[in-house]
Motif scaffolding. Structure first.
Motif, PDB file in Angstrom:
ATOM      1  N   GLY A 135       0.818  -1.201   0.000  1.00 51.52           N
ATOM      2  CA  GLY A 135       0.000   0.000   0.000  1.00 51.52           C
ATOM      3  C   GLY A 135       0.853   1.252   0.000  1.00 51.52           C
ATOM      4  N   SER A 136       0.237   2.360   0.355  1.00 52.94           N
ATOM      5  CA  SER A 136       0.885   3.664   0.273  1.00 52.94           C
ATOM      6  C   SER A 136       0.952   4.355   1.631  1.00 52.94           C
ATOM      7  CB  SER A 136       0.092   4.538  -0.704  1.00 52.94           C
ATOM      8  OG  SER A 136       0.459   5.886  -0.583  1.00 52.94           O
ATOM      9  N   PHE A 137       2.178   4.735   2.024  1.00 50.91           N
ATOM     10  CA  PHE A 137       2.327   5.500   3.260  1.00 50.91           C
ATOM     11  C   PHE A 137       1.763   6.902   3.075  1.00 50.91           C
ATOM     12  CE2 PHE A 137       5.752   2.344   3.998  1.00 50.91           C
ATOM     13  CZ  PHE A 137       5.248   1.814   5.165  1.00 50.91           C
ATOM     14  N   ALA A 138       1.882   7.452   1.864  1.00 54.01           N
ATOM     15  CA  ALA A 138       1.338   8.792   1.602  1.00 54.01           C
ATOM     16  C   ALA A 138      -0.183   8.794   1.765  1.00 54.01           C
ATOM     17  CB  ALA A 138       1.724   9.244   0.191  1.00 54.01           C
ATOM     18  N   LYS A 139      -0.849   7.774   1.238  1.00 55.86           N
ATOM     19  CA  LYS A 139      -2.310   7.693   1.396  1.00 55.86           C
ATOM     20  C   LYS A 139      -2.673   7.461   2.859  1.00 55.86           C
ATOM     21  CE  LYS A 139      -3.484   6.157  -3.245  1.00 55.86           C
ATOM     22  NZ  LYS A 139      -3.945   5.058  -4.088  1.00 55.86           N
ATOM     23  N   SER A 140      -1.862   6.656   3.549  1.00 55.65           N
ATOM     24  CA  SER A 140      -2.104   6.425   4.977  1.00 55.65           C
ATOM     25  C   SER A 140      -2.053   7.747   5.733  1.00 55.65           C
ATOM     26  CB  SER A 140      -1.057   5.456   5.548  1.00 55.65           C
ATOM     27  OG  SER A 140      -1.136   4.197   4.930  1.00 55.65           O
ATOM     28  N   LEU A 141      -1.022   8.543   5.471  1.00 51.60           N
ATOM     29  CA  LEU A 141      -0.901   9.846   6.138  1.00 51.60           C
ATOM     30  C   LEU A 141      -2.053  10.779   5.787  1.00 51.60           C
ATOM     31  CD1 LEU A 141       2.923  10.663   5.972  1.00 51.60           C
ATOM     32  CD2 LEU A 141       1.547  10.193   8.009  1.00 51.60           C
ATOM     33  N   ALA A 142      -2.466  10.772   4.534  1.00 54.75           N
ATOM     34  CA  ALA A 142      -3.565  11.656   4.109  1.00 54.75           C
ATOM     35  C   ALA A 142      -4.851  11.342   4.875  1.00 54.75           C
ATOM     36  CB  ALA A 142      -3.798  11.517   2.606  1.00 54.75           C
ATOM     37  N   ILE A 143      -5.068  10.072   5.177  1.00 56.49           N
ATOM     38  CA  ILE A 143      -6.265   9.677   5.935  1.00 56.49           C
ATOM     39  C   ILE A 143      -6.073   9.925   7.430  1.00 56.49           C
ATOM     40  CG2 ILE A 143      -7.696   7.698   6.614  1.00 56.49           C
ATOM     41  CD1 ILE A 143      -7.057   6.538   3.760  1.00 56.49           C
ATOM     42  N   LEU A 144      -4.874   9.628   7.929  1.00 54.70           N
ATOM     43  CA  LEU A 144      -4.622   9.695   9.372  1.00 54.70           C
ATOM     44  C   LEU A 144      -4.432  11.111   9.920  1.00 54.70           C
ATOM     45  CD1 LEU A 144      -2.151   6.674   9.722  1.00 54.70           C
ATOM     46  CD2 LEU A 144      -4.533   6.766  10.515  1.00 54.70           C
ATOM     47  N   LYS A 145      -3.733  11.963   9.199  1.00 57.78           N
ATOM     48  CA  LYS A 145      -3.384  13.285   9.747  1.00 57.78           C
ATOM     49  C   LYS A 145      -4.575  14.094  10.246  1.00 57.78           C
ATOM     50  CE  LYS A 145       1.210  14.497   8.413  1.00 57.78           C
ATOM     51  NZ  LYS A 145       2.079  15.478   7.791  1.00 57.78           N
ATOM     52  N   PRO A 146      -5.698  14.122   9.546  1.00 57.15           N
ATOM     53  CA  PRO A 146      -6.843  14.877  10.073  1.00 57.15           C
ATOM     54  C   PRO A 146      -7.424  14.267  11.356  1.00 57.15           C
ATOM     55  CG  PRO A 146      -7.109  14.480   7.711  1.00 57.15           C
ATOM     56  CD  PRO A 146      -5.945  13.659   8.173  1.00 57.15           C
ATOM     57  N   ARG A 147      -7.019  13.045  11.696  1.00 55.93           N
ATOM     58  CA  ARG A 147      -7.560  12.352  12.866  1.00 55.93           C
ATOM     59  C   ARG A 147      -6.610  12.332  14.061  1.00 55.93           C
ATOM     60  NH1 ARG A 147      -9.857   7.004   9.594  1.00 55.93           N
ATOM     61  NH2 ARG A 147     -10.943   8.209   8.014  1.00 55.93           N
ATOM     62  N   VAL A 148      -5.478  13.008  13.948  1.00 60.22           N
ATOM     63  CA  VAL A 148      -4.460  12.925  15.007  1.00 60.22           C
ATOM     64  C   VAL A 148      -4.938  13.398  16.360  1.00 60.22           C
ATOM     65  CG1 VAL A 148      -1.962  13.122  14.944  1.00 60.22           C
ATOM     66  CG2 VAL A 148      -3.156  14.239  13.390  1.00 60.22           C
ATOM     67  N   LYS A 149      -5.734  14.434  16.391  1.00 64.47           N
ATOM     68  CA  LYS A 149      -6.183  14.960  17.681  1.00 64.47           C
ATOM     69  C   LYS A 149      -7.186  14.035  18.363  1.00 64.47           C
ATOM     70  CE  LYS A 149      -5.242  19.756  16.611  1.00 64.47           C
ATOM     71  NZ  LYS A 149      -5.743  21.073  16.358  1.00 64.47           N
ATOM     72  N   ALA A 150      -7.815  13.187  17.602  1.00 64.47           N
ATOM     73  CA  ALA A 150      -8.879  12.346  18.143  1.00 64.47           C
ATOM     74  C   ALA A 150      -8.381  11.138  18.924  1.00 64.47           C
ATOM     75  CB  ALA A 150      -9.789  11.876  17.015  1.00 64.47           C
ATOM     76  N   SER A 152      -4.787   8.694  20.388  1.00 65.69           N
ATOM     77  CA  SER A 152      -3.342   8.521  20.556  1.00 65.69           C
ATOM     78  C   SER A 152      -2.774   7.457  19.622  1.00 65.69           C
ATOM     79  CB  SER A 152      -3.006   8.180  22.009  1.00 65.69           C
ATOM     80  OG  SER A 152      -3.591   6.942  22.376  1.00 65.69           O
ATOM     81  N   HIS A 153      -3.549   6.415  19.310  1.00 65.71           N
ATOM     82  CA  HIS A 153      -3.020   5.382  18.412  1.00 65.71           C
ATOM     83  C   HIS A 153      -2.825   5.936  16.995  1.00 65.71           C
ATOM     84  CE1 HIS A 153      -7.398   4.877  17.919  1.00 65.71           C
ATOM     85  NE2 HIS A 153      -7.137   4.349  16.735  1.00 65.71           N
ATOM     86  N   VAL A 154      -3.633   6.894  16.608  1.00 68.94           N
ATOM     87  CA  VAL A 154      -3.460   7.533  15.301  1.00 68.94           C
ATOM     88  C   VAL A 154      -2.184   8.374  15.318  1.00 68.94           C
ATOM     89  CG1 VAL A 154      -4.439   9.205  13.670  1.00 68.94           C
ATOM     90  CG2 VAL A 154      -5.920   7.506  14.758  1.00 68.94           C
ATOM     91  N   ARG A 155      -1.954   9.098  16.412  1.00 66.64           N
ATOM     92  CA  ARG A 155      -0.724   9.885  16.544  1.00 66.64           C
ATOM     93  C   ARG A 155       0.503   8.995  16.450  1.00 66.64           C
ATOM     94  NH1 ARG A 155      -4.115  12.577  20.042  1.00 66.64           N
ATOM     95  NH2 ARG A 155      -3.419  11.528  21.942  1.00 66.64           N
ATOM     96  N   LYS A 156       0.435   7.806  17.068  1.00 70.92           N
ATOM     97  CA  LYS A 156       1.575   6.875  17.021  1.00 70.92           C
ATOM     98  C   LYS A 156       1.841   6.398  15.599  1.00 70.92           C
ATOM     99  CE  LYS A 156       1.002   5.150  21.716  1.00 70.92           C
ATOM    100  NZ  LYS A 156       0.549   4.020  22.538  1.00 70.92           N
ATOM    101  N   MET A 157       0.782   6.074  14.853  1.00 67.65           N
ATOM    102  CA  MET A 157       0.982   5.634  13.473  1.00 67.65           C
ATOM    103  C   MET A 157       1.585   6.757  12.621  1.00 67.65           C
ATOM    104  SD  MET A 157      -2.146   3.076  12.376  1.00 67.65           S
ATOM    105  CE  MET A 157      -3.519   4.069  12.955  1.00 67.65           C
ATOM    106  N   GLU A 162       6.080   9.076   9.672  1.00 71.21           N
ATOM    107  CA  GLU A 162       6.908  10.257   9.406  1.00 71.21           C
ATOM    108  C   GLU A 162       8.377  10.017   9.780  1.00 71.21           C
ATOM    109  OE1 GLU A 162       3.685  13.879   9.565  1.00 71.21           O
ATOM    110  OE2 GLU A 162       4.716  13.378  11.431  1.00 71.21           O
ATOM    111  N   ALA A 163       8.637   9.082  10.676  1.00 68.49           N
ATOM    112  CA  ALA A 163      10.019   8.776  11.089  1.00 68.49           C
ATOM    113  C   ALA A 163      10.714   7.828  10.121  1.00 68.49           C
ATOM    114  CB  ALA A 163      10.016   8.187  12.499  1.00 68.49           C
ATOM    115  N   ARG A 164       9.976   7.272   9.184  1.00 69.68           N
ATOM    116  CA  ARG A 164      10.572   6.333   8.209  1.00 69.68           C
ATOM    117  C   ARG A 164      11.588   7.045   7.330  1.00 69.68           C
ATOM    118  NH1 ARG A 164       8.577   1.666   7.299  1.00 69.68           N
ATOM    119  NH2 ARG A 164       9.272   1.680   5.149  1.00 69.68           N
TER     120      ARG A 164
END
Length: 166
Positions: A135-150, A152-157, A162-164
């Protein structure tokens, strides 16, 4: 003598680490067709109490699938959204289109089952998978980033992706 022993220990640790990295699923720069043995799998269903608020929808927003193509949940920093794989001995294809808080930081893949009985029948199993398409890390980030505040497990992903290395 002590120096020689330390050097031997260091060499053993390095070779063990190299072996772990070689078979690691955290480096999906792997080619399609990559085989990963001993993957821990569990099962989930849309009627579980922690999934009721989402109904029969995935984190991607599509309906959970259970047919020739099936939904799977994973830590998207290990198996990015869109990863397609097949379990040895199972003709179905699985696509990573969901995630779960209990999966973050693990290499476990949660397989969608349409009922409690099918979920319980699967239980927990170690399987061999063949990655058909990463799959795509870029697509993963596009879906996850708007959910970071909601959550902690999303923040960890997000932090893990981003550390890759680029």
């Amino acid at each position: 003598m002590i120096r020689t022993t330390l050097l031997c220990l260091a060499a053993l640790c390095a070779s063990a680490f190299a072996e772990e990295v070689k078979s690691s699923t955290t480096t999906p720069a792997g080619t399609p067709g990559q085989v990963i043995a001993g993957v821990r799998t569990t099962a989930y269903t849309h009627d579980e109490s922690d999934h009721i608020e989402y109904g029969a929808r995935t984190a991607v927003g599509t309906l959970l699938k259970h047919g020739q193509i099936r939904s799977a949940a994973a830590d998207w920093s290990i198996y990015p959204v869109g990863t397609v794989f097949q379990i040895q001995g199972d003709p179905s294809l699985y696509v990573v289109d969901d995630y779960g808080s209990a999966l973050v930081g693990t290499k476990t893949i949660d397989l969608y089952k349409p009922s409690f009985s099918a979920m319980n029948k699967w239980g927990t199993r170690r399987v061999t998978i063949q990655v058909i398409k990463w799959g795509s890390f870029a697509k993963s980030l596009a879906i996850l980033k708007p959910r970071v505040k909601a959550a902690s497990h999303v923040r960890k992903m997000v932090a893990s992706i981003e550390a890759r290395p680029a």
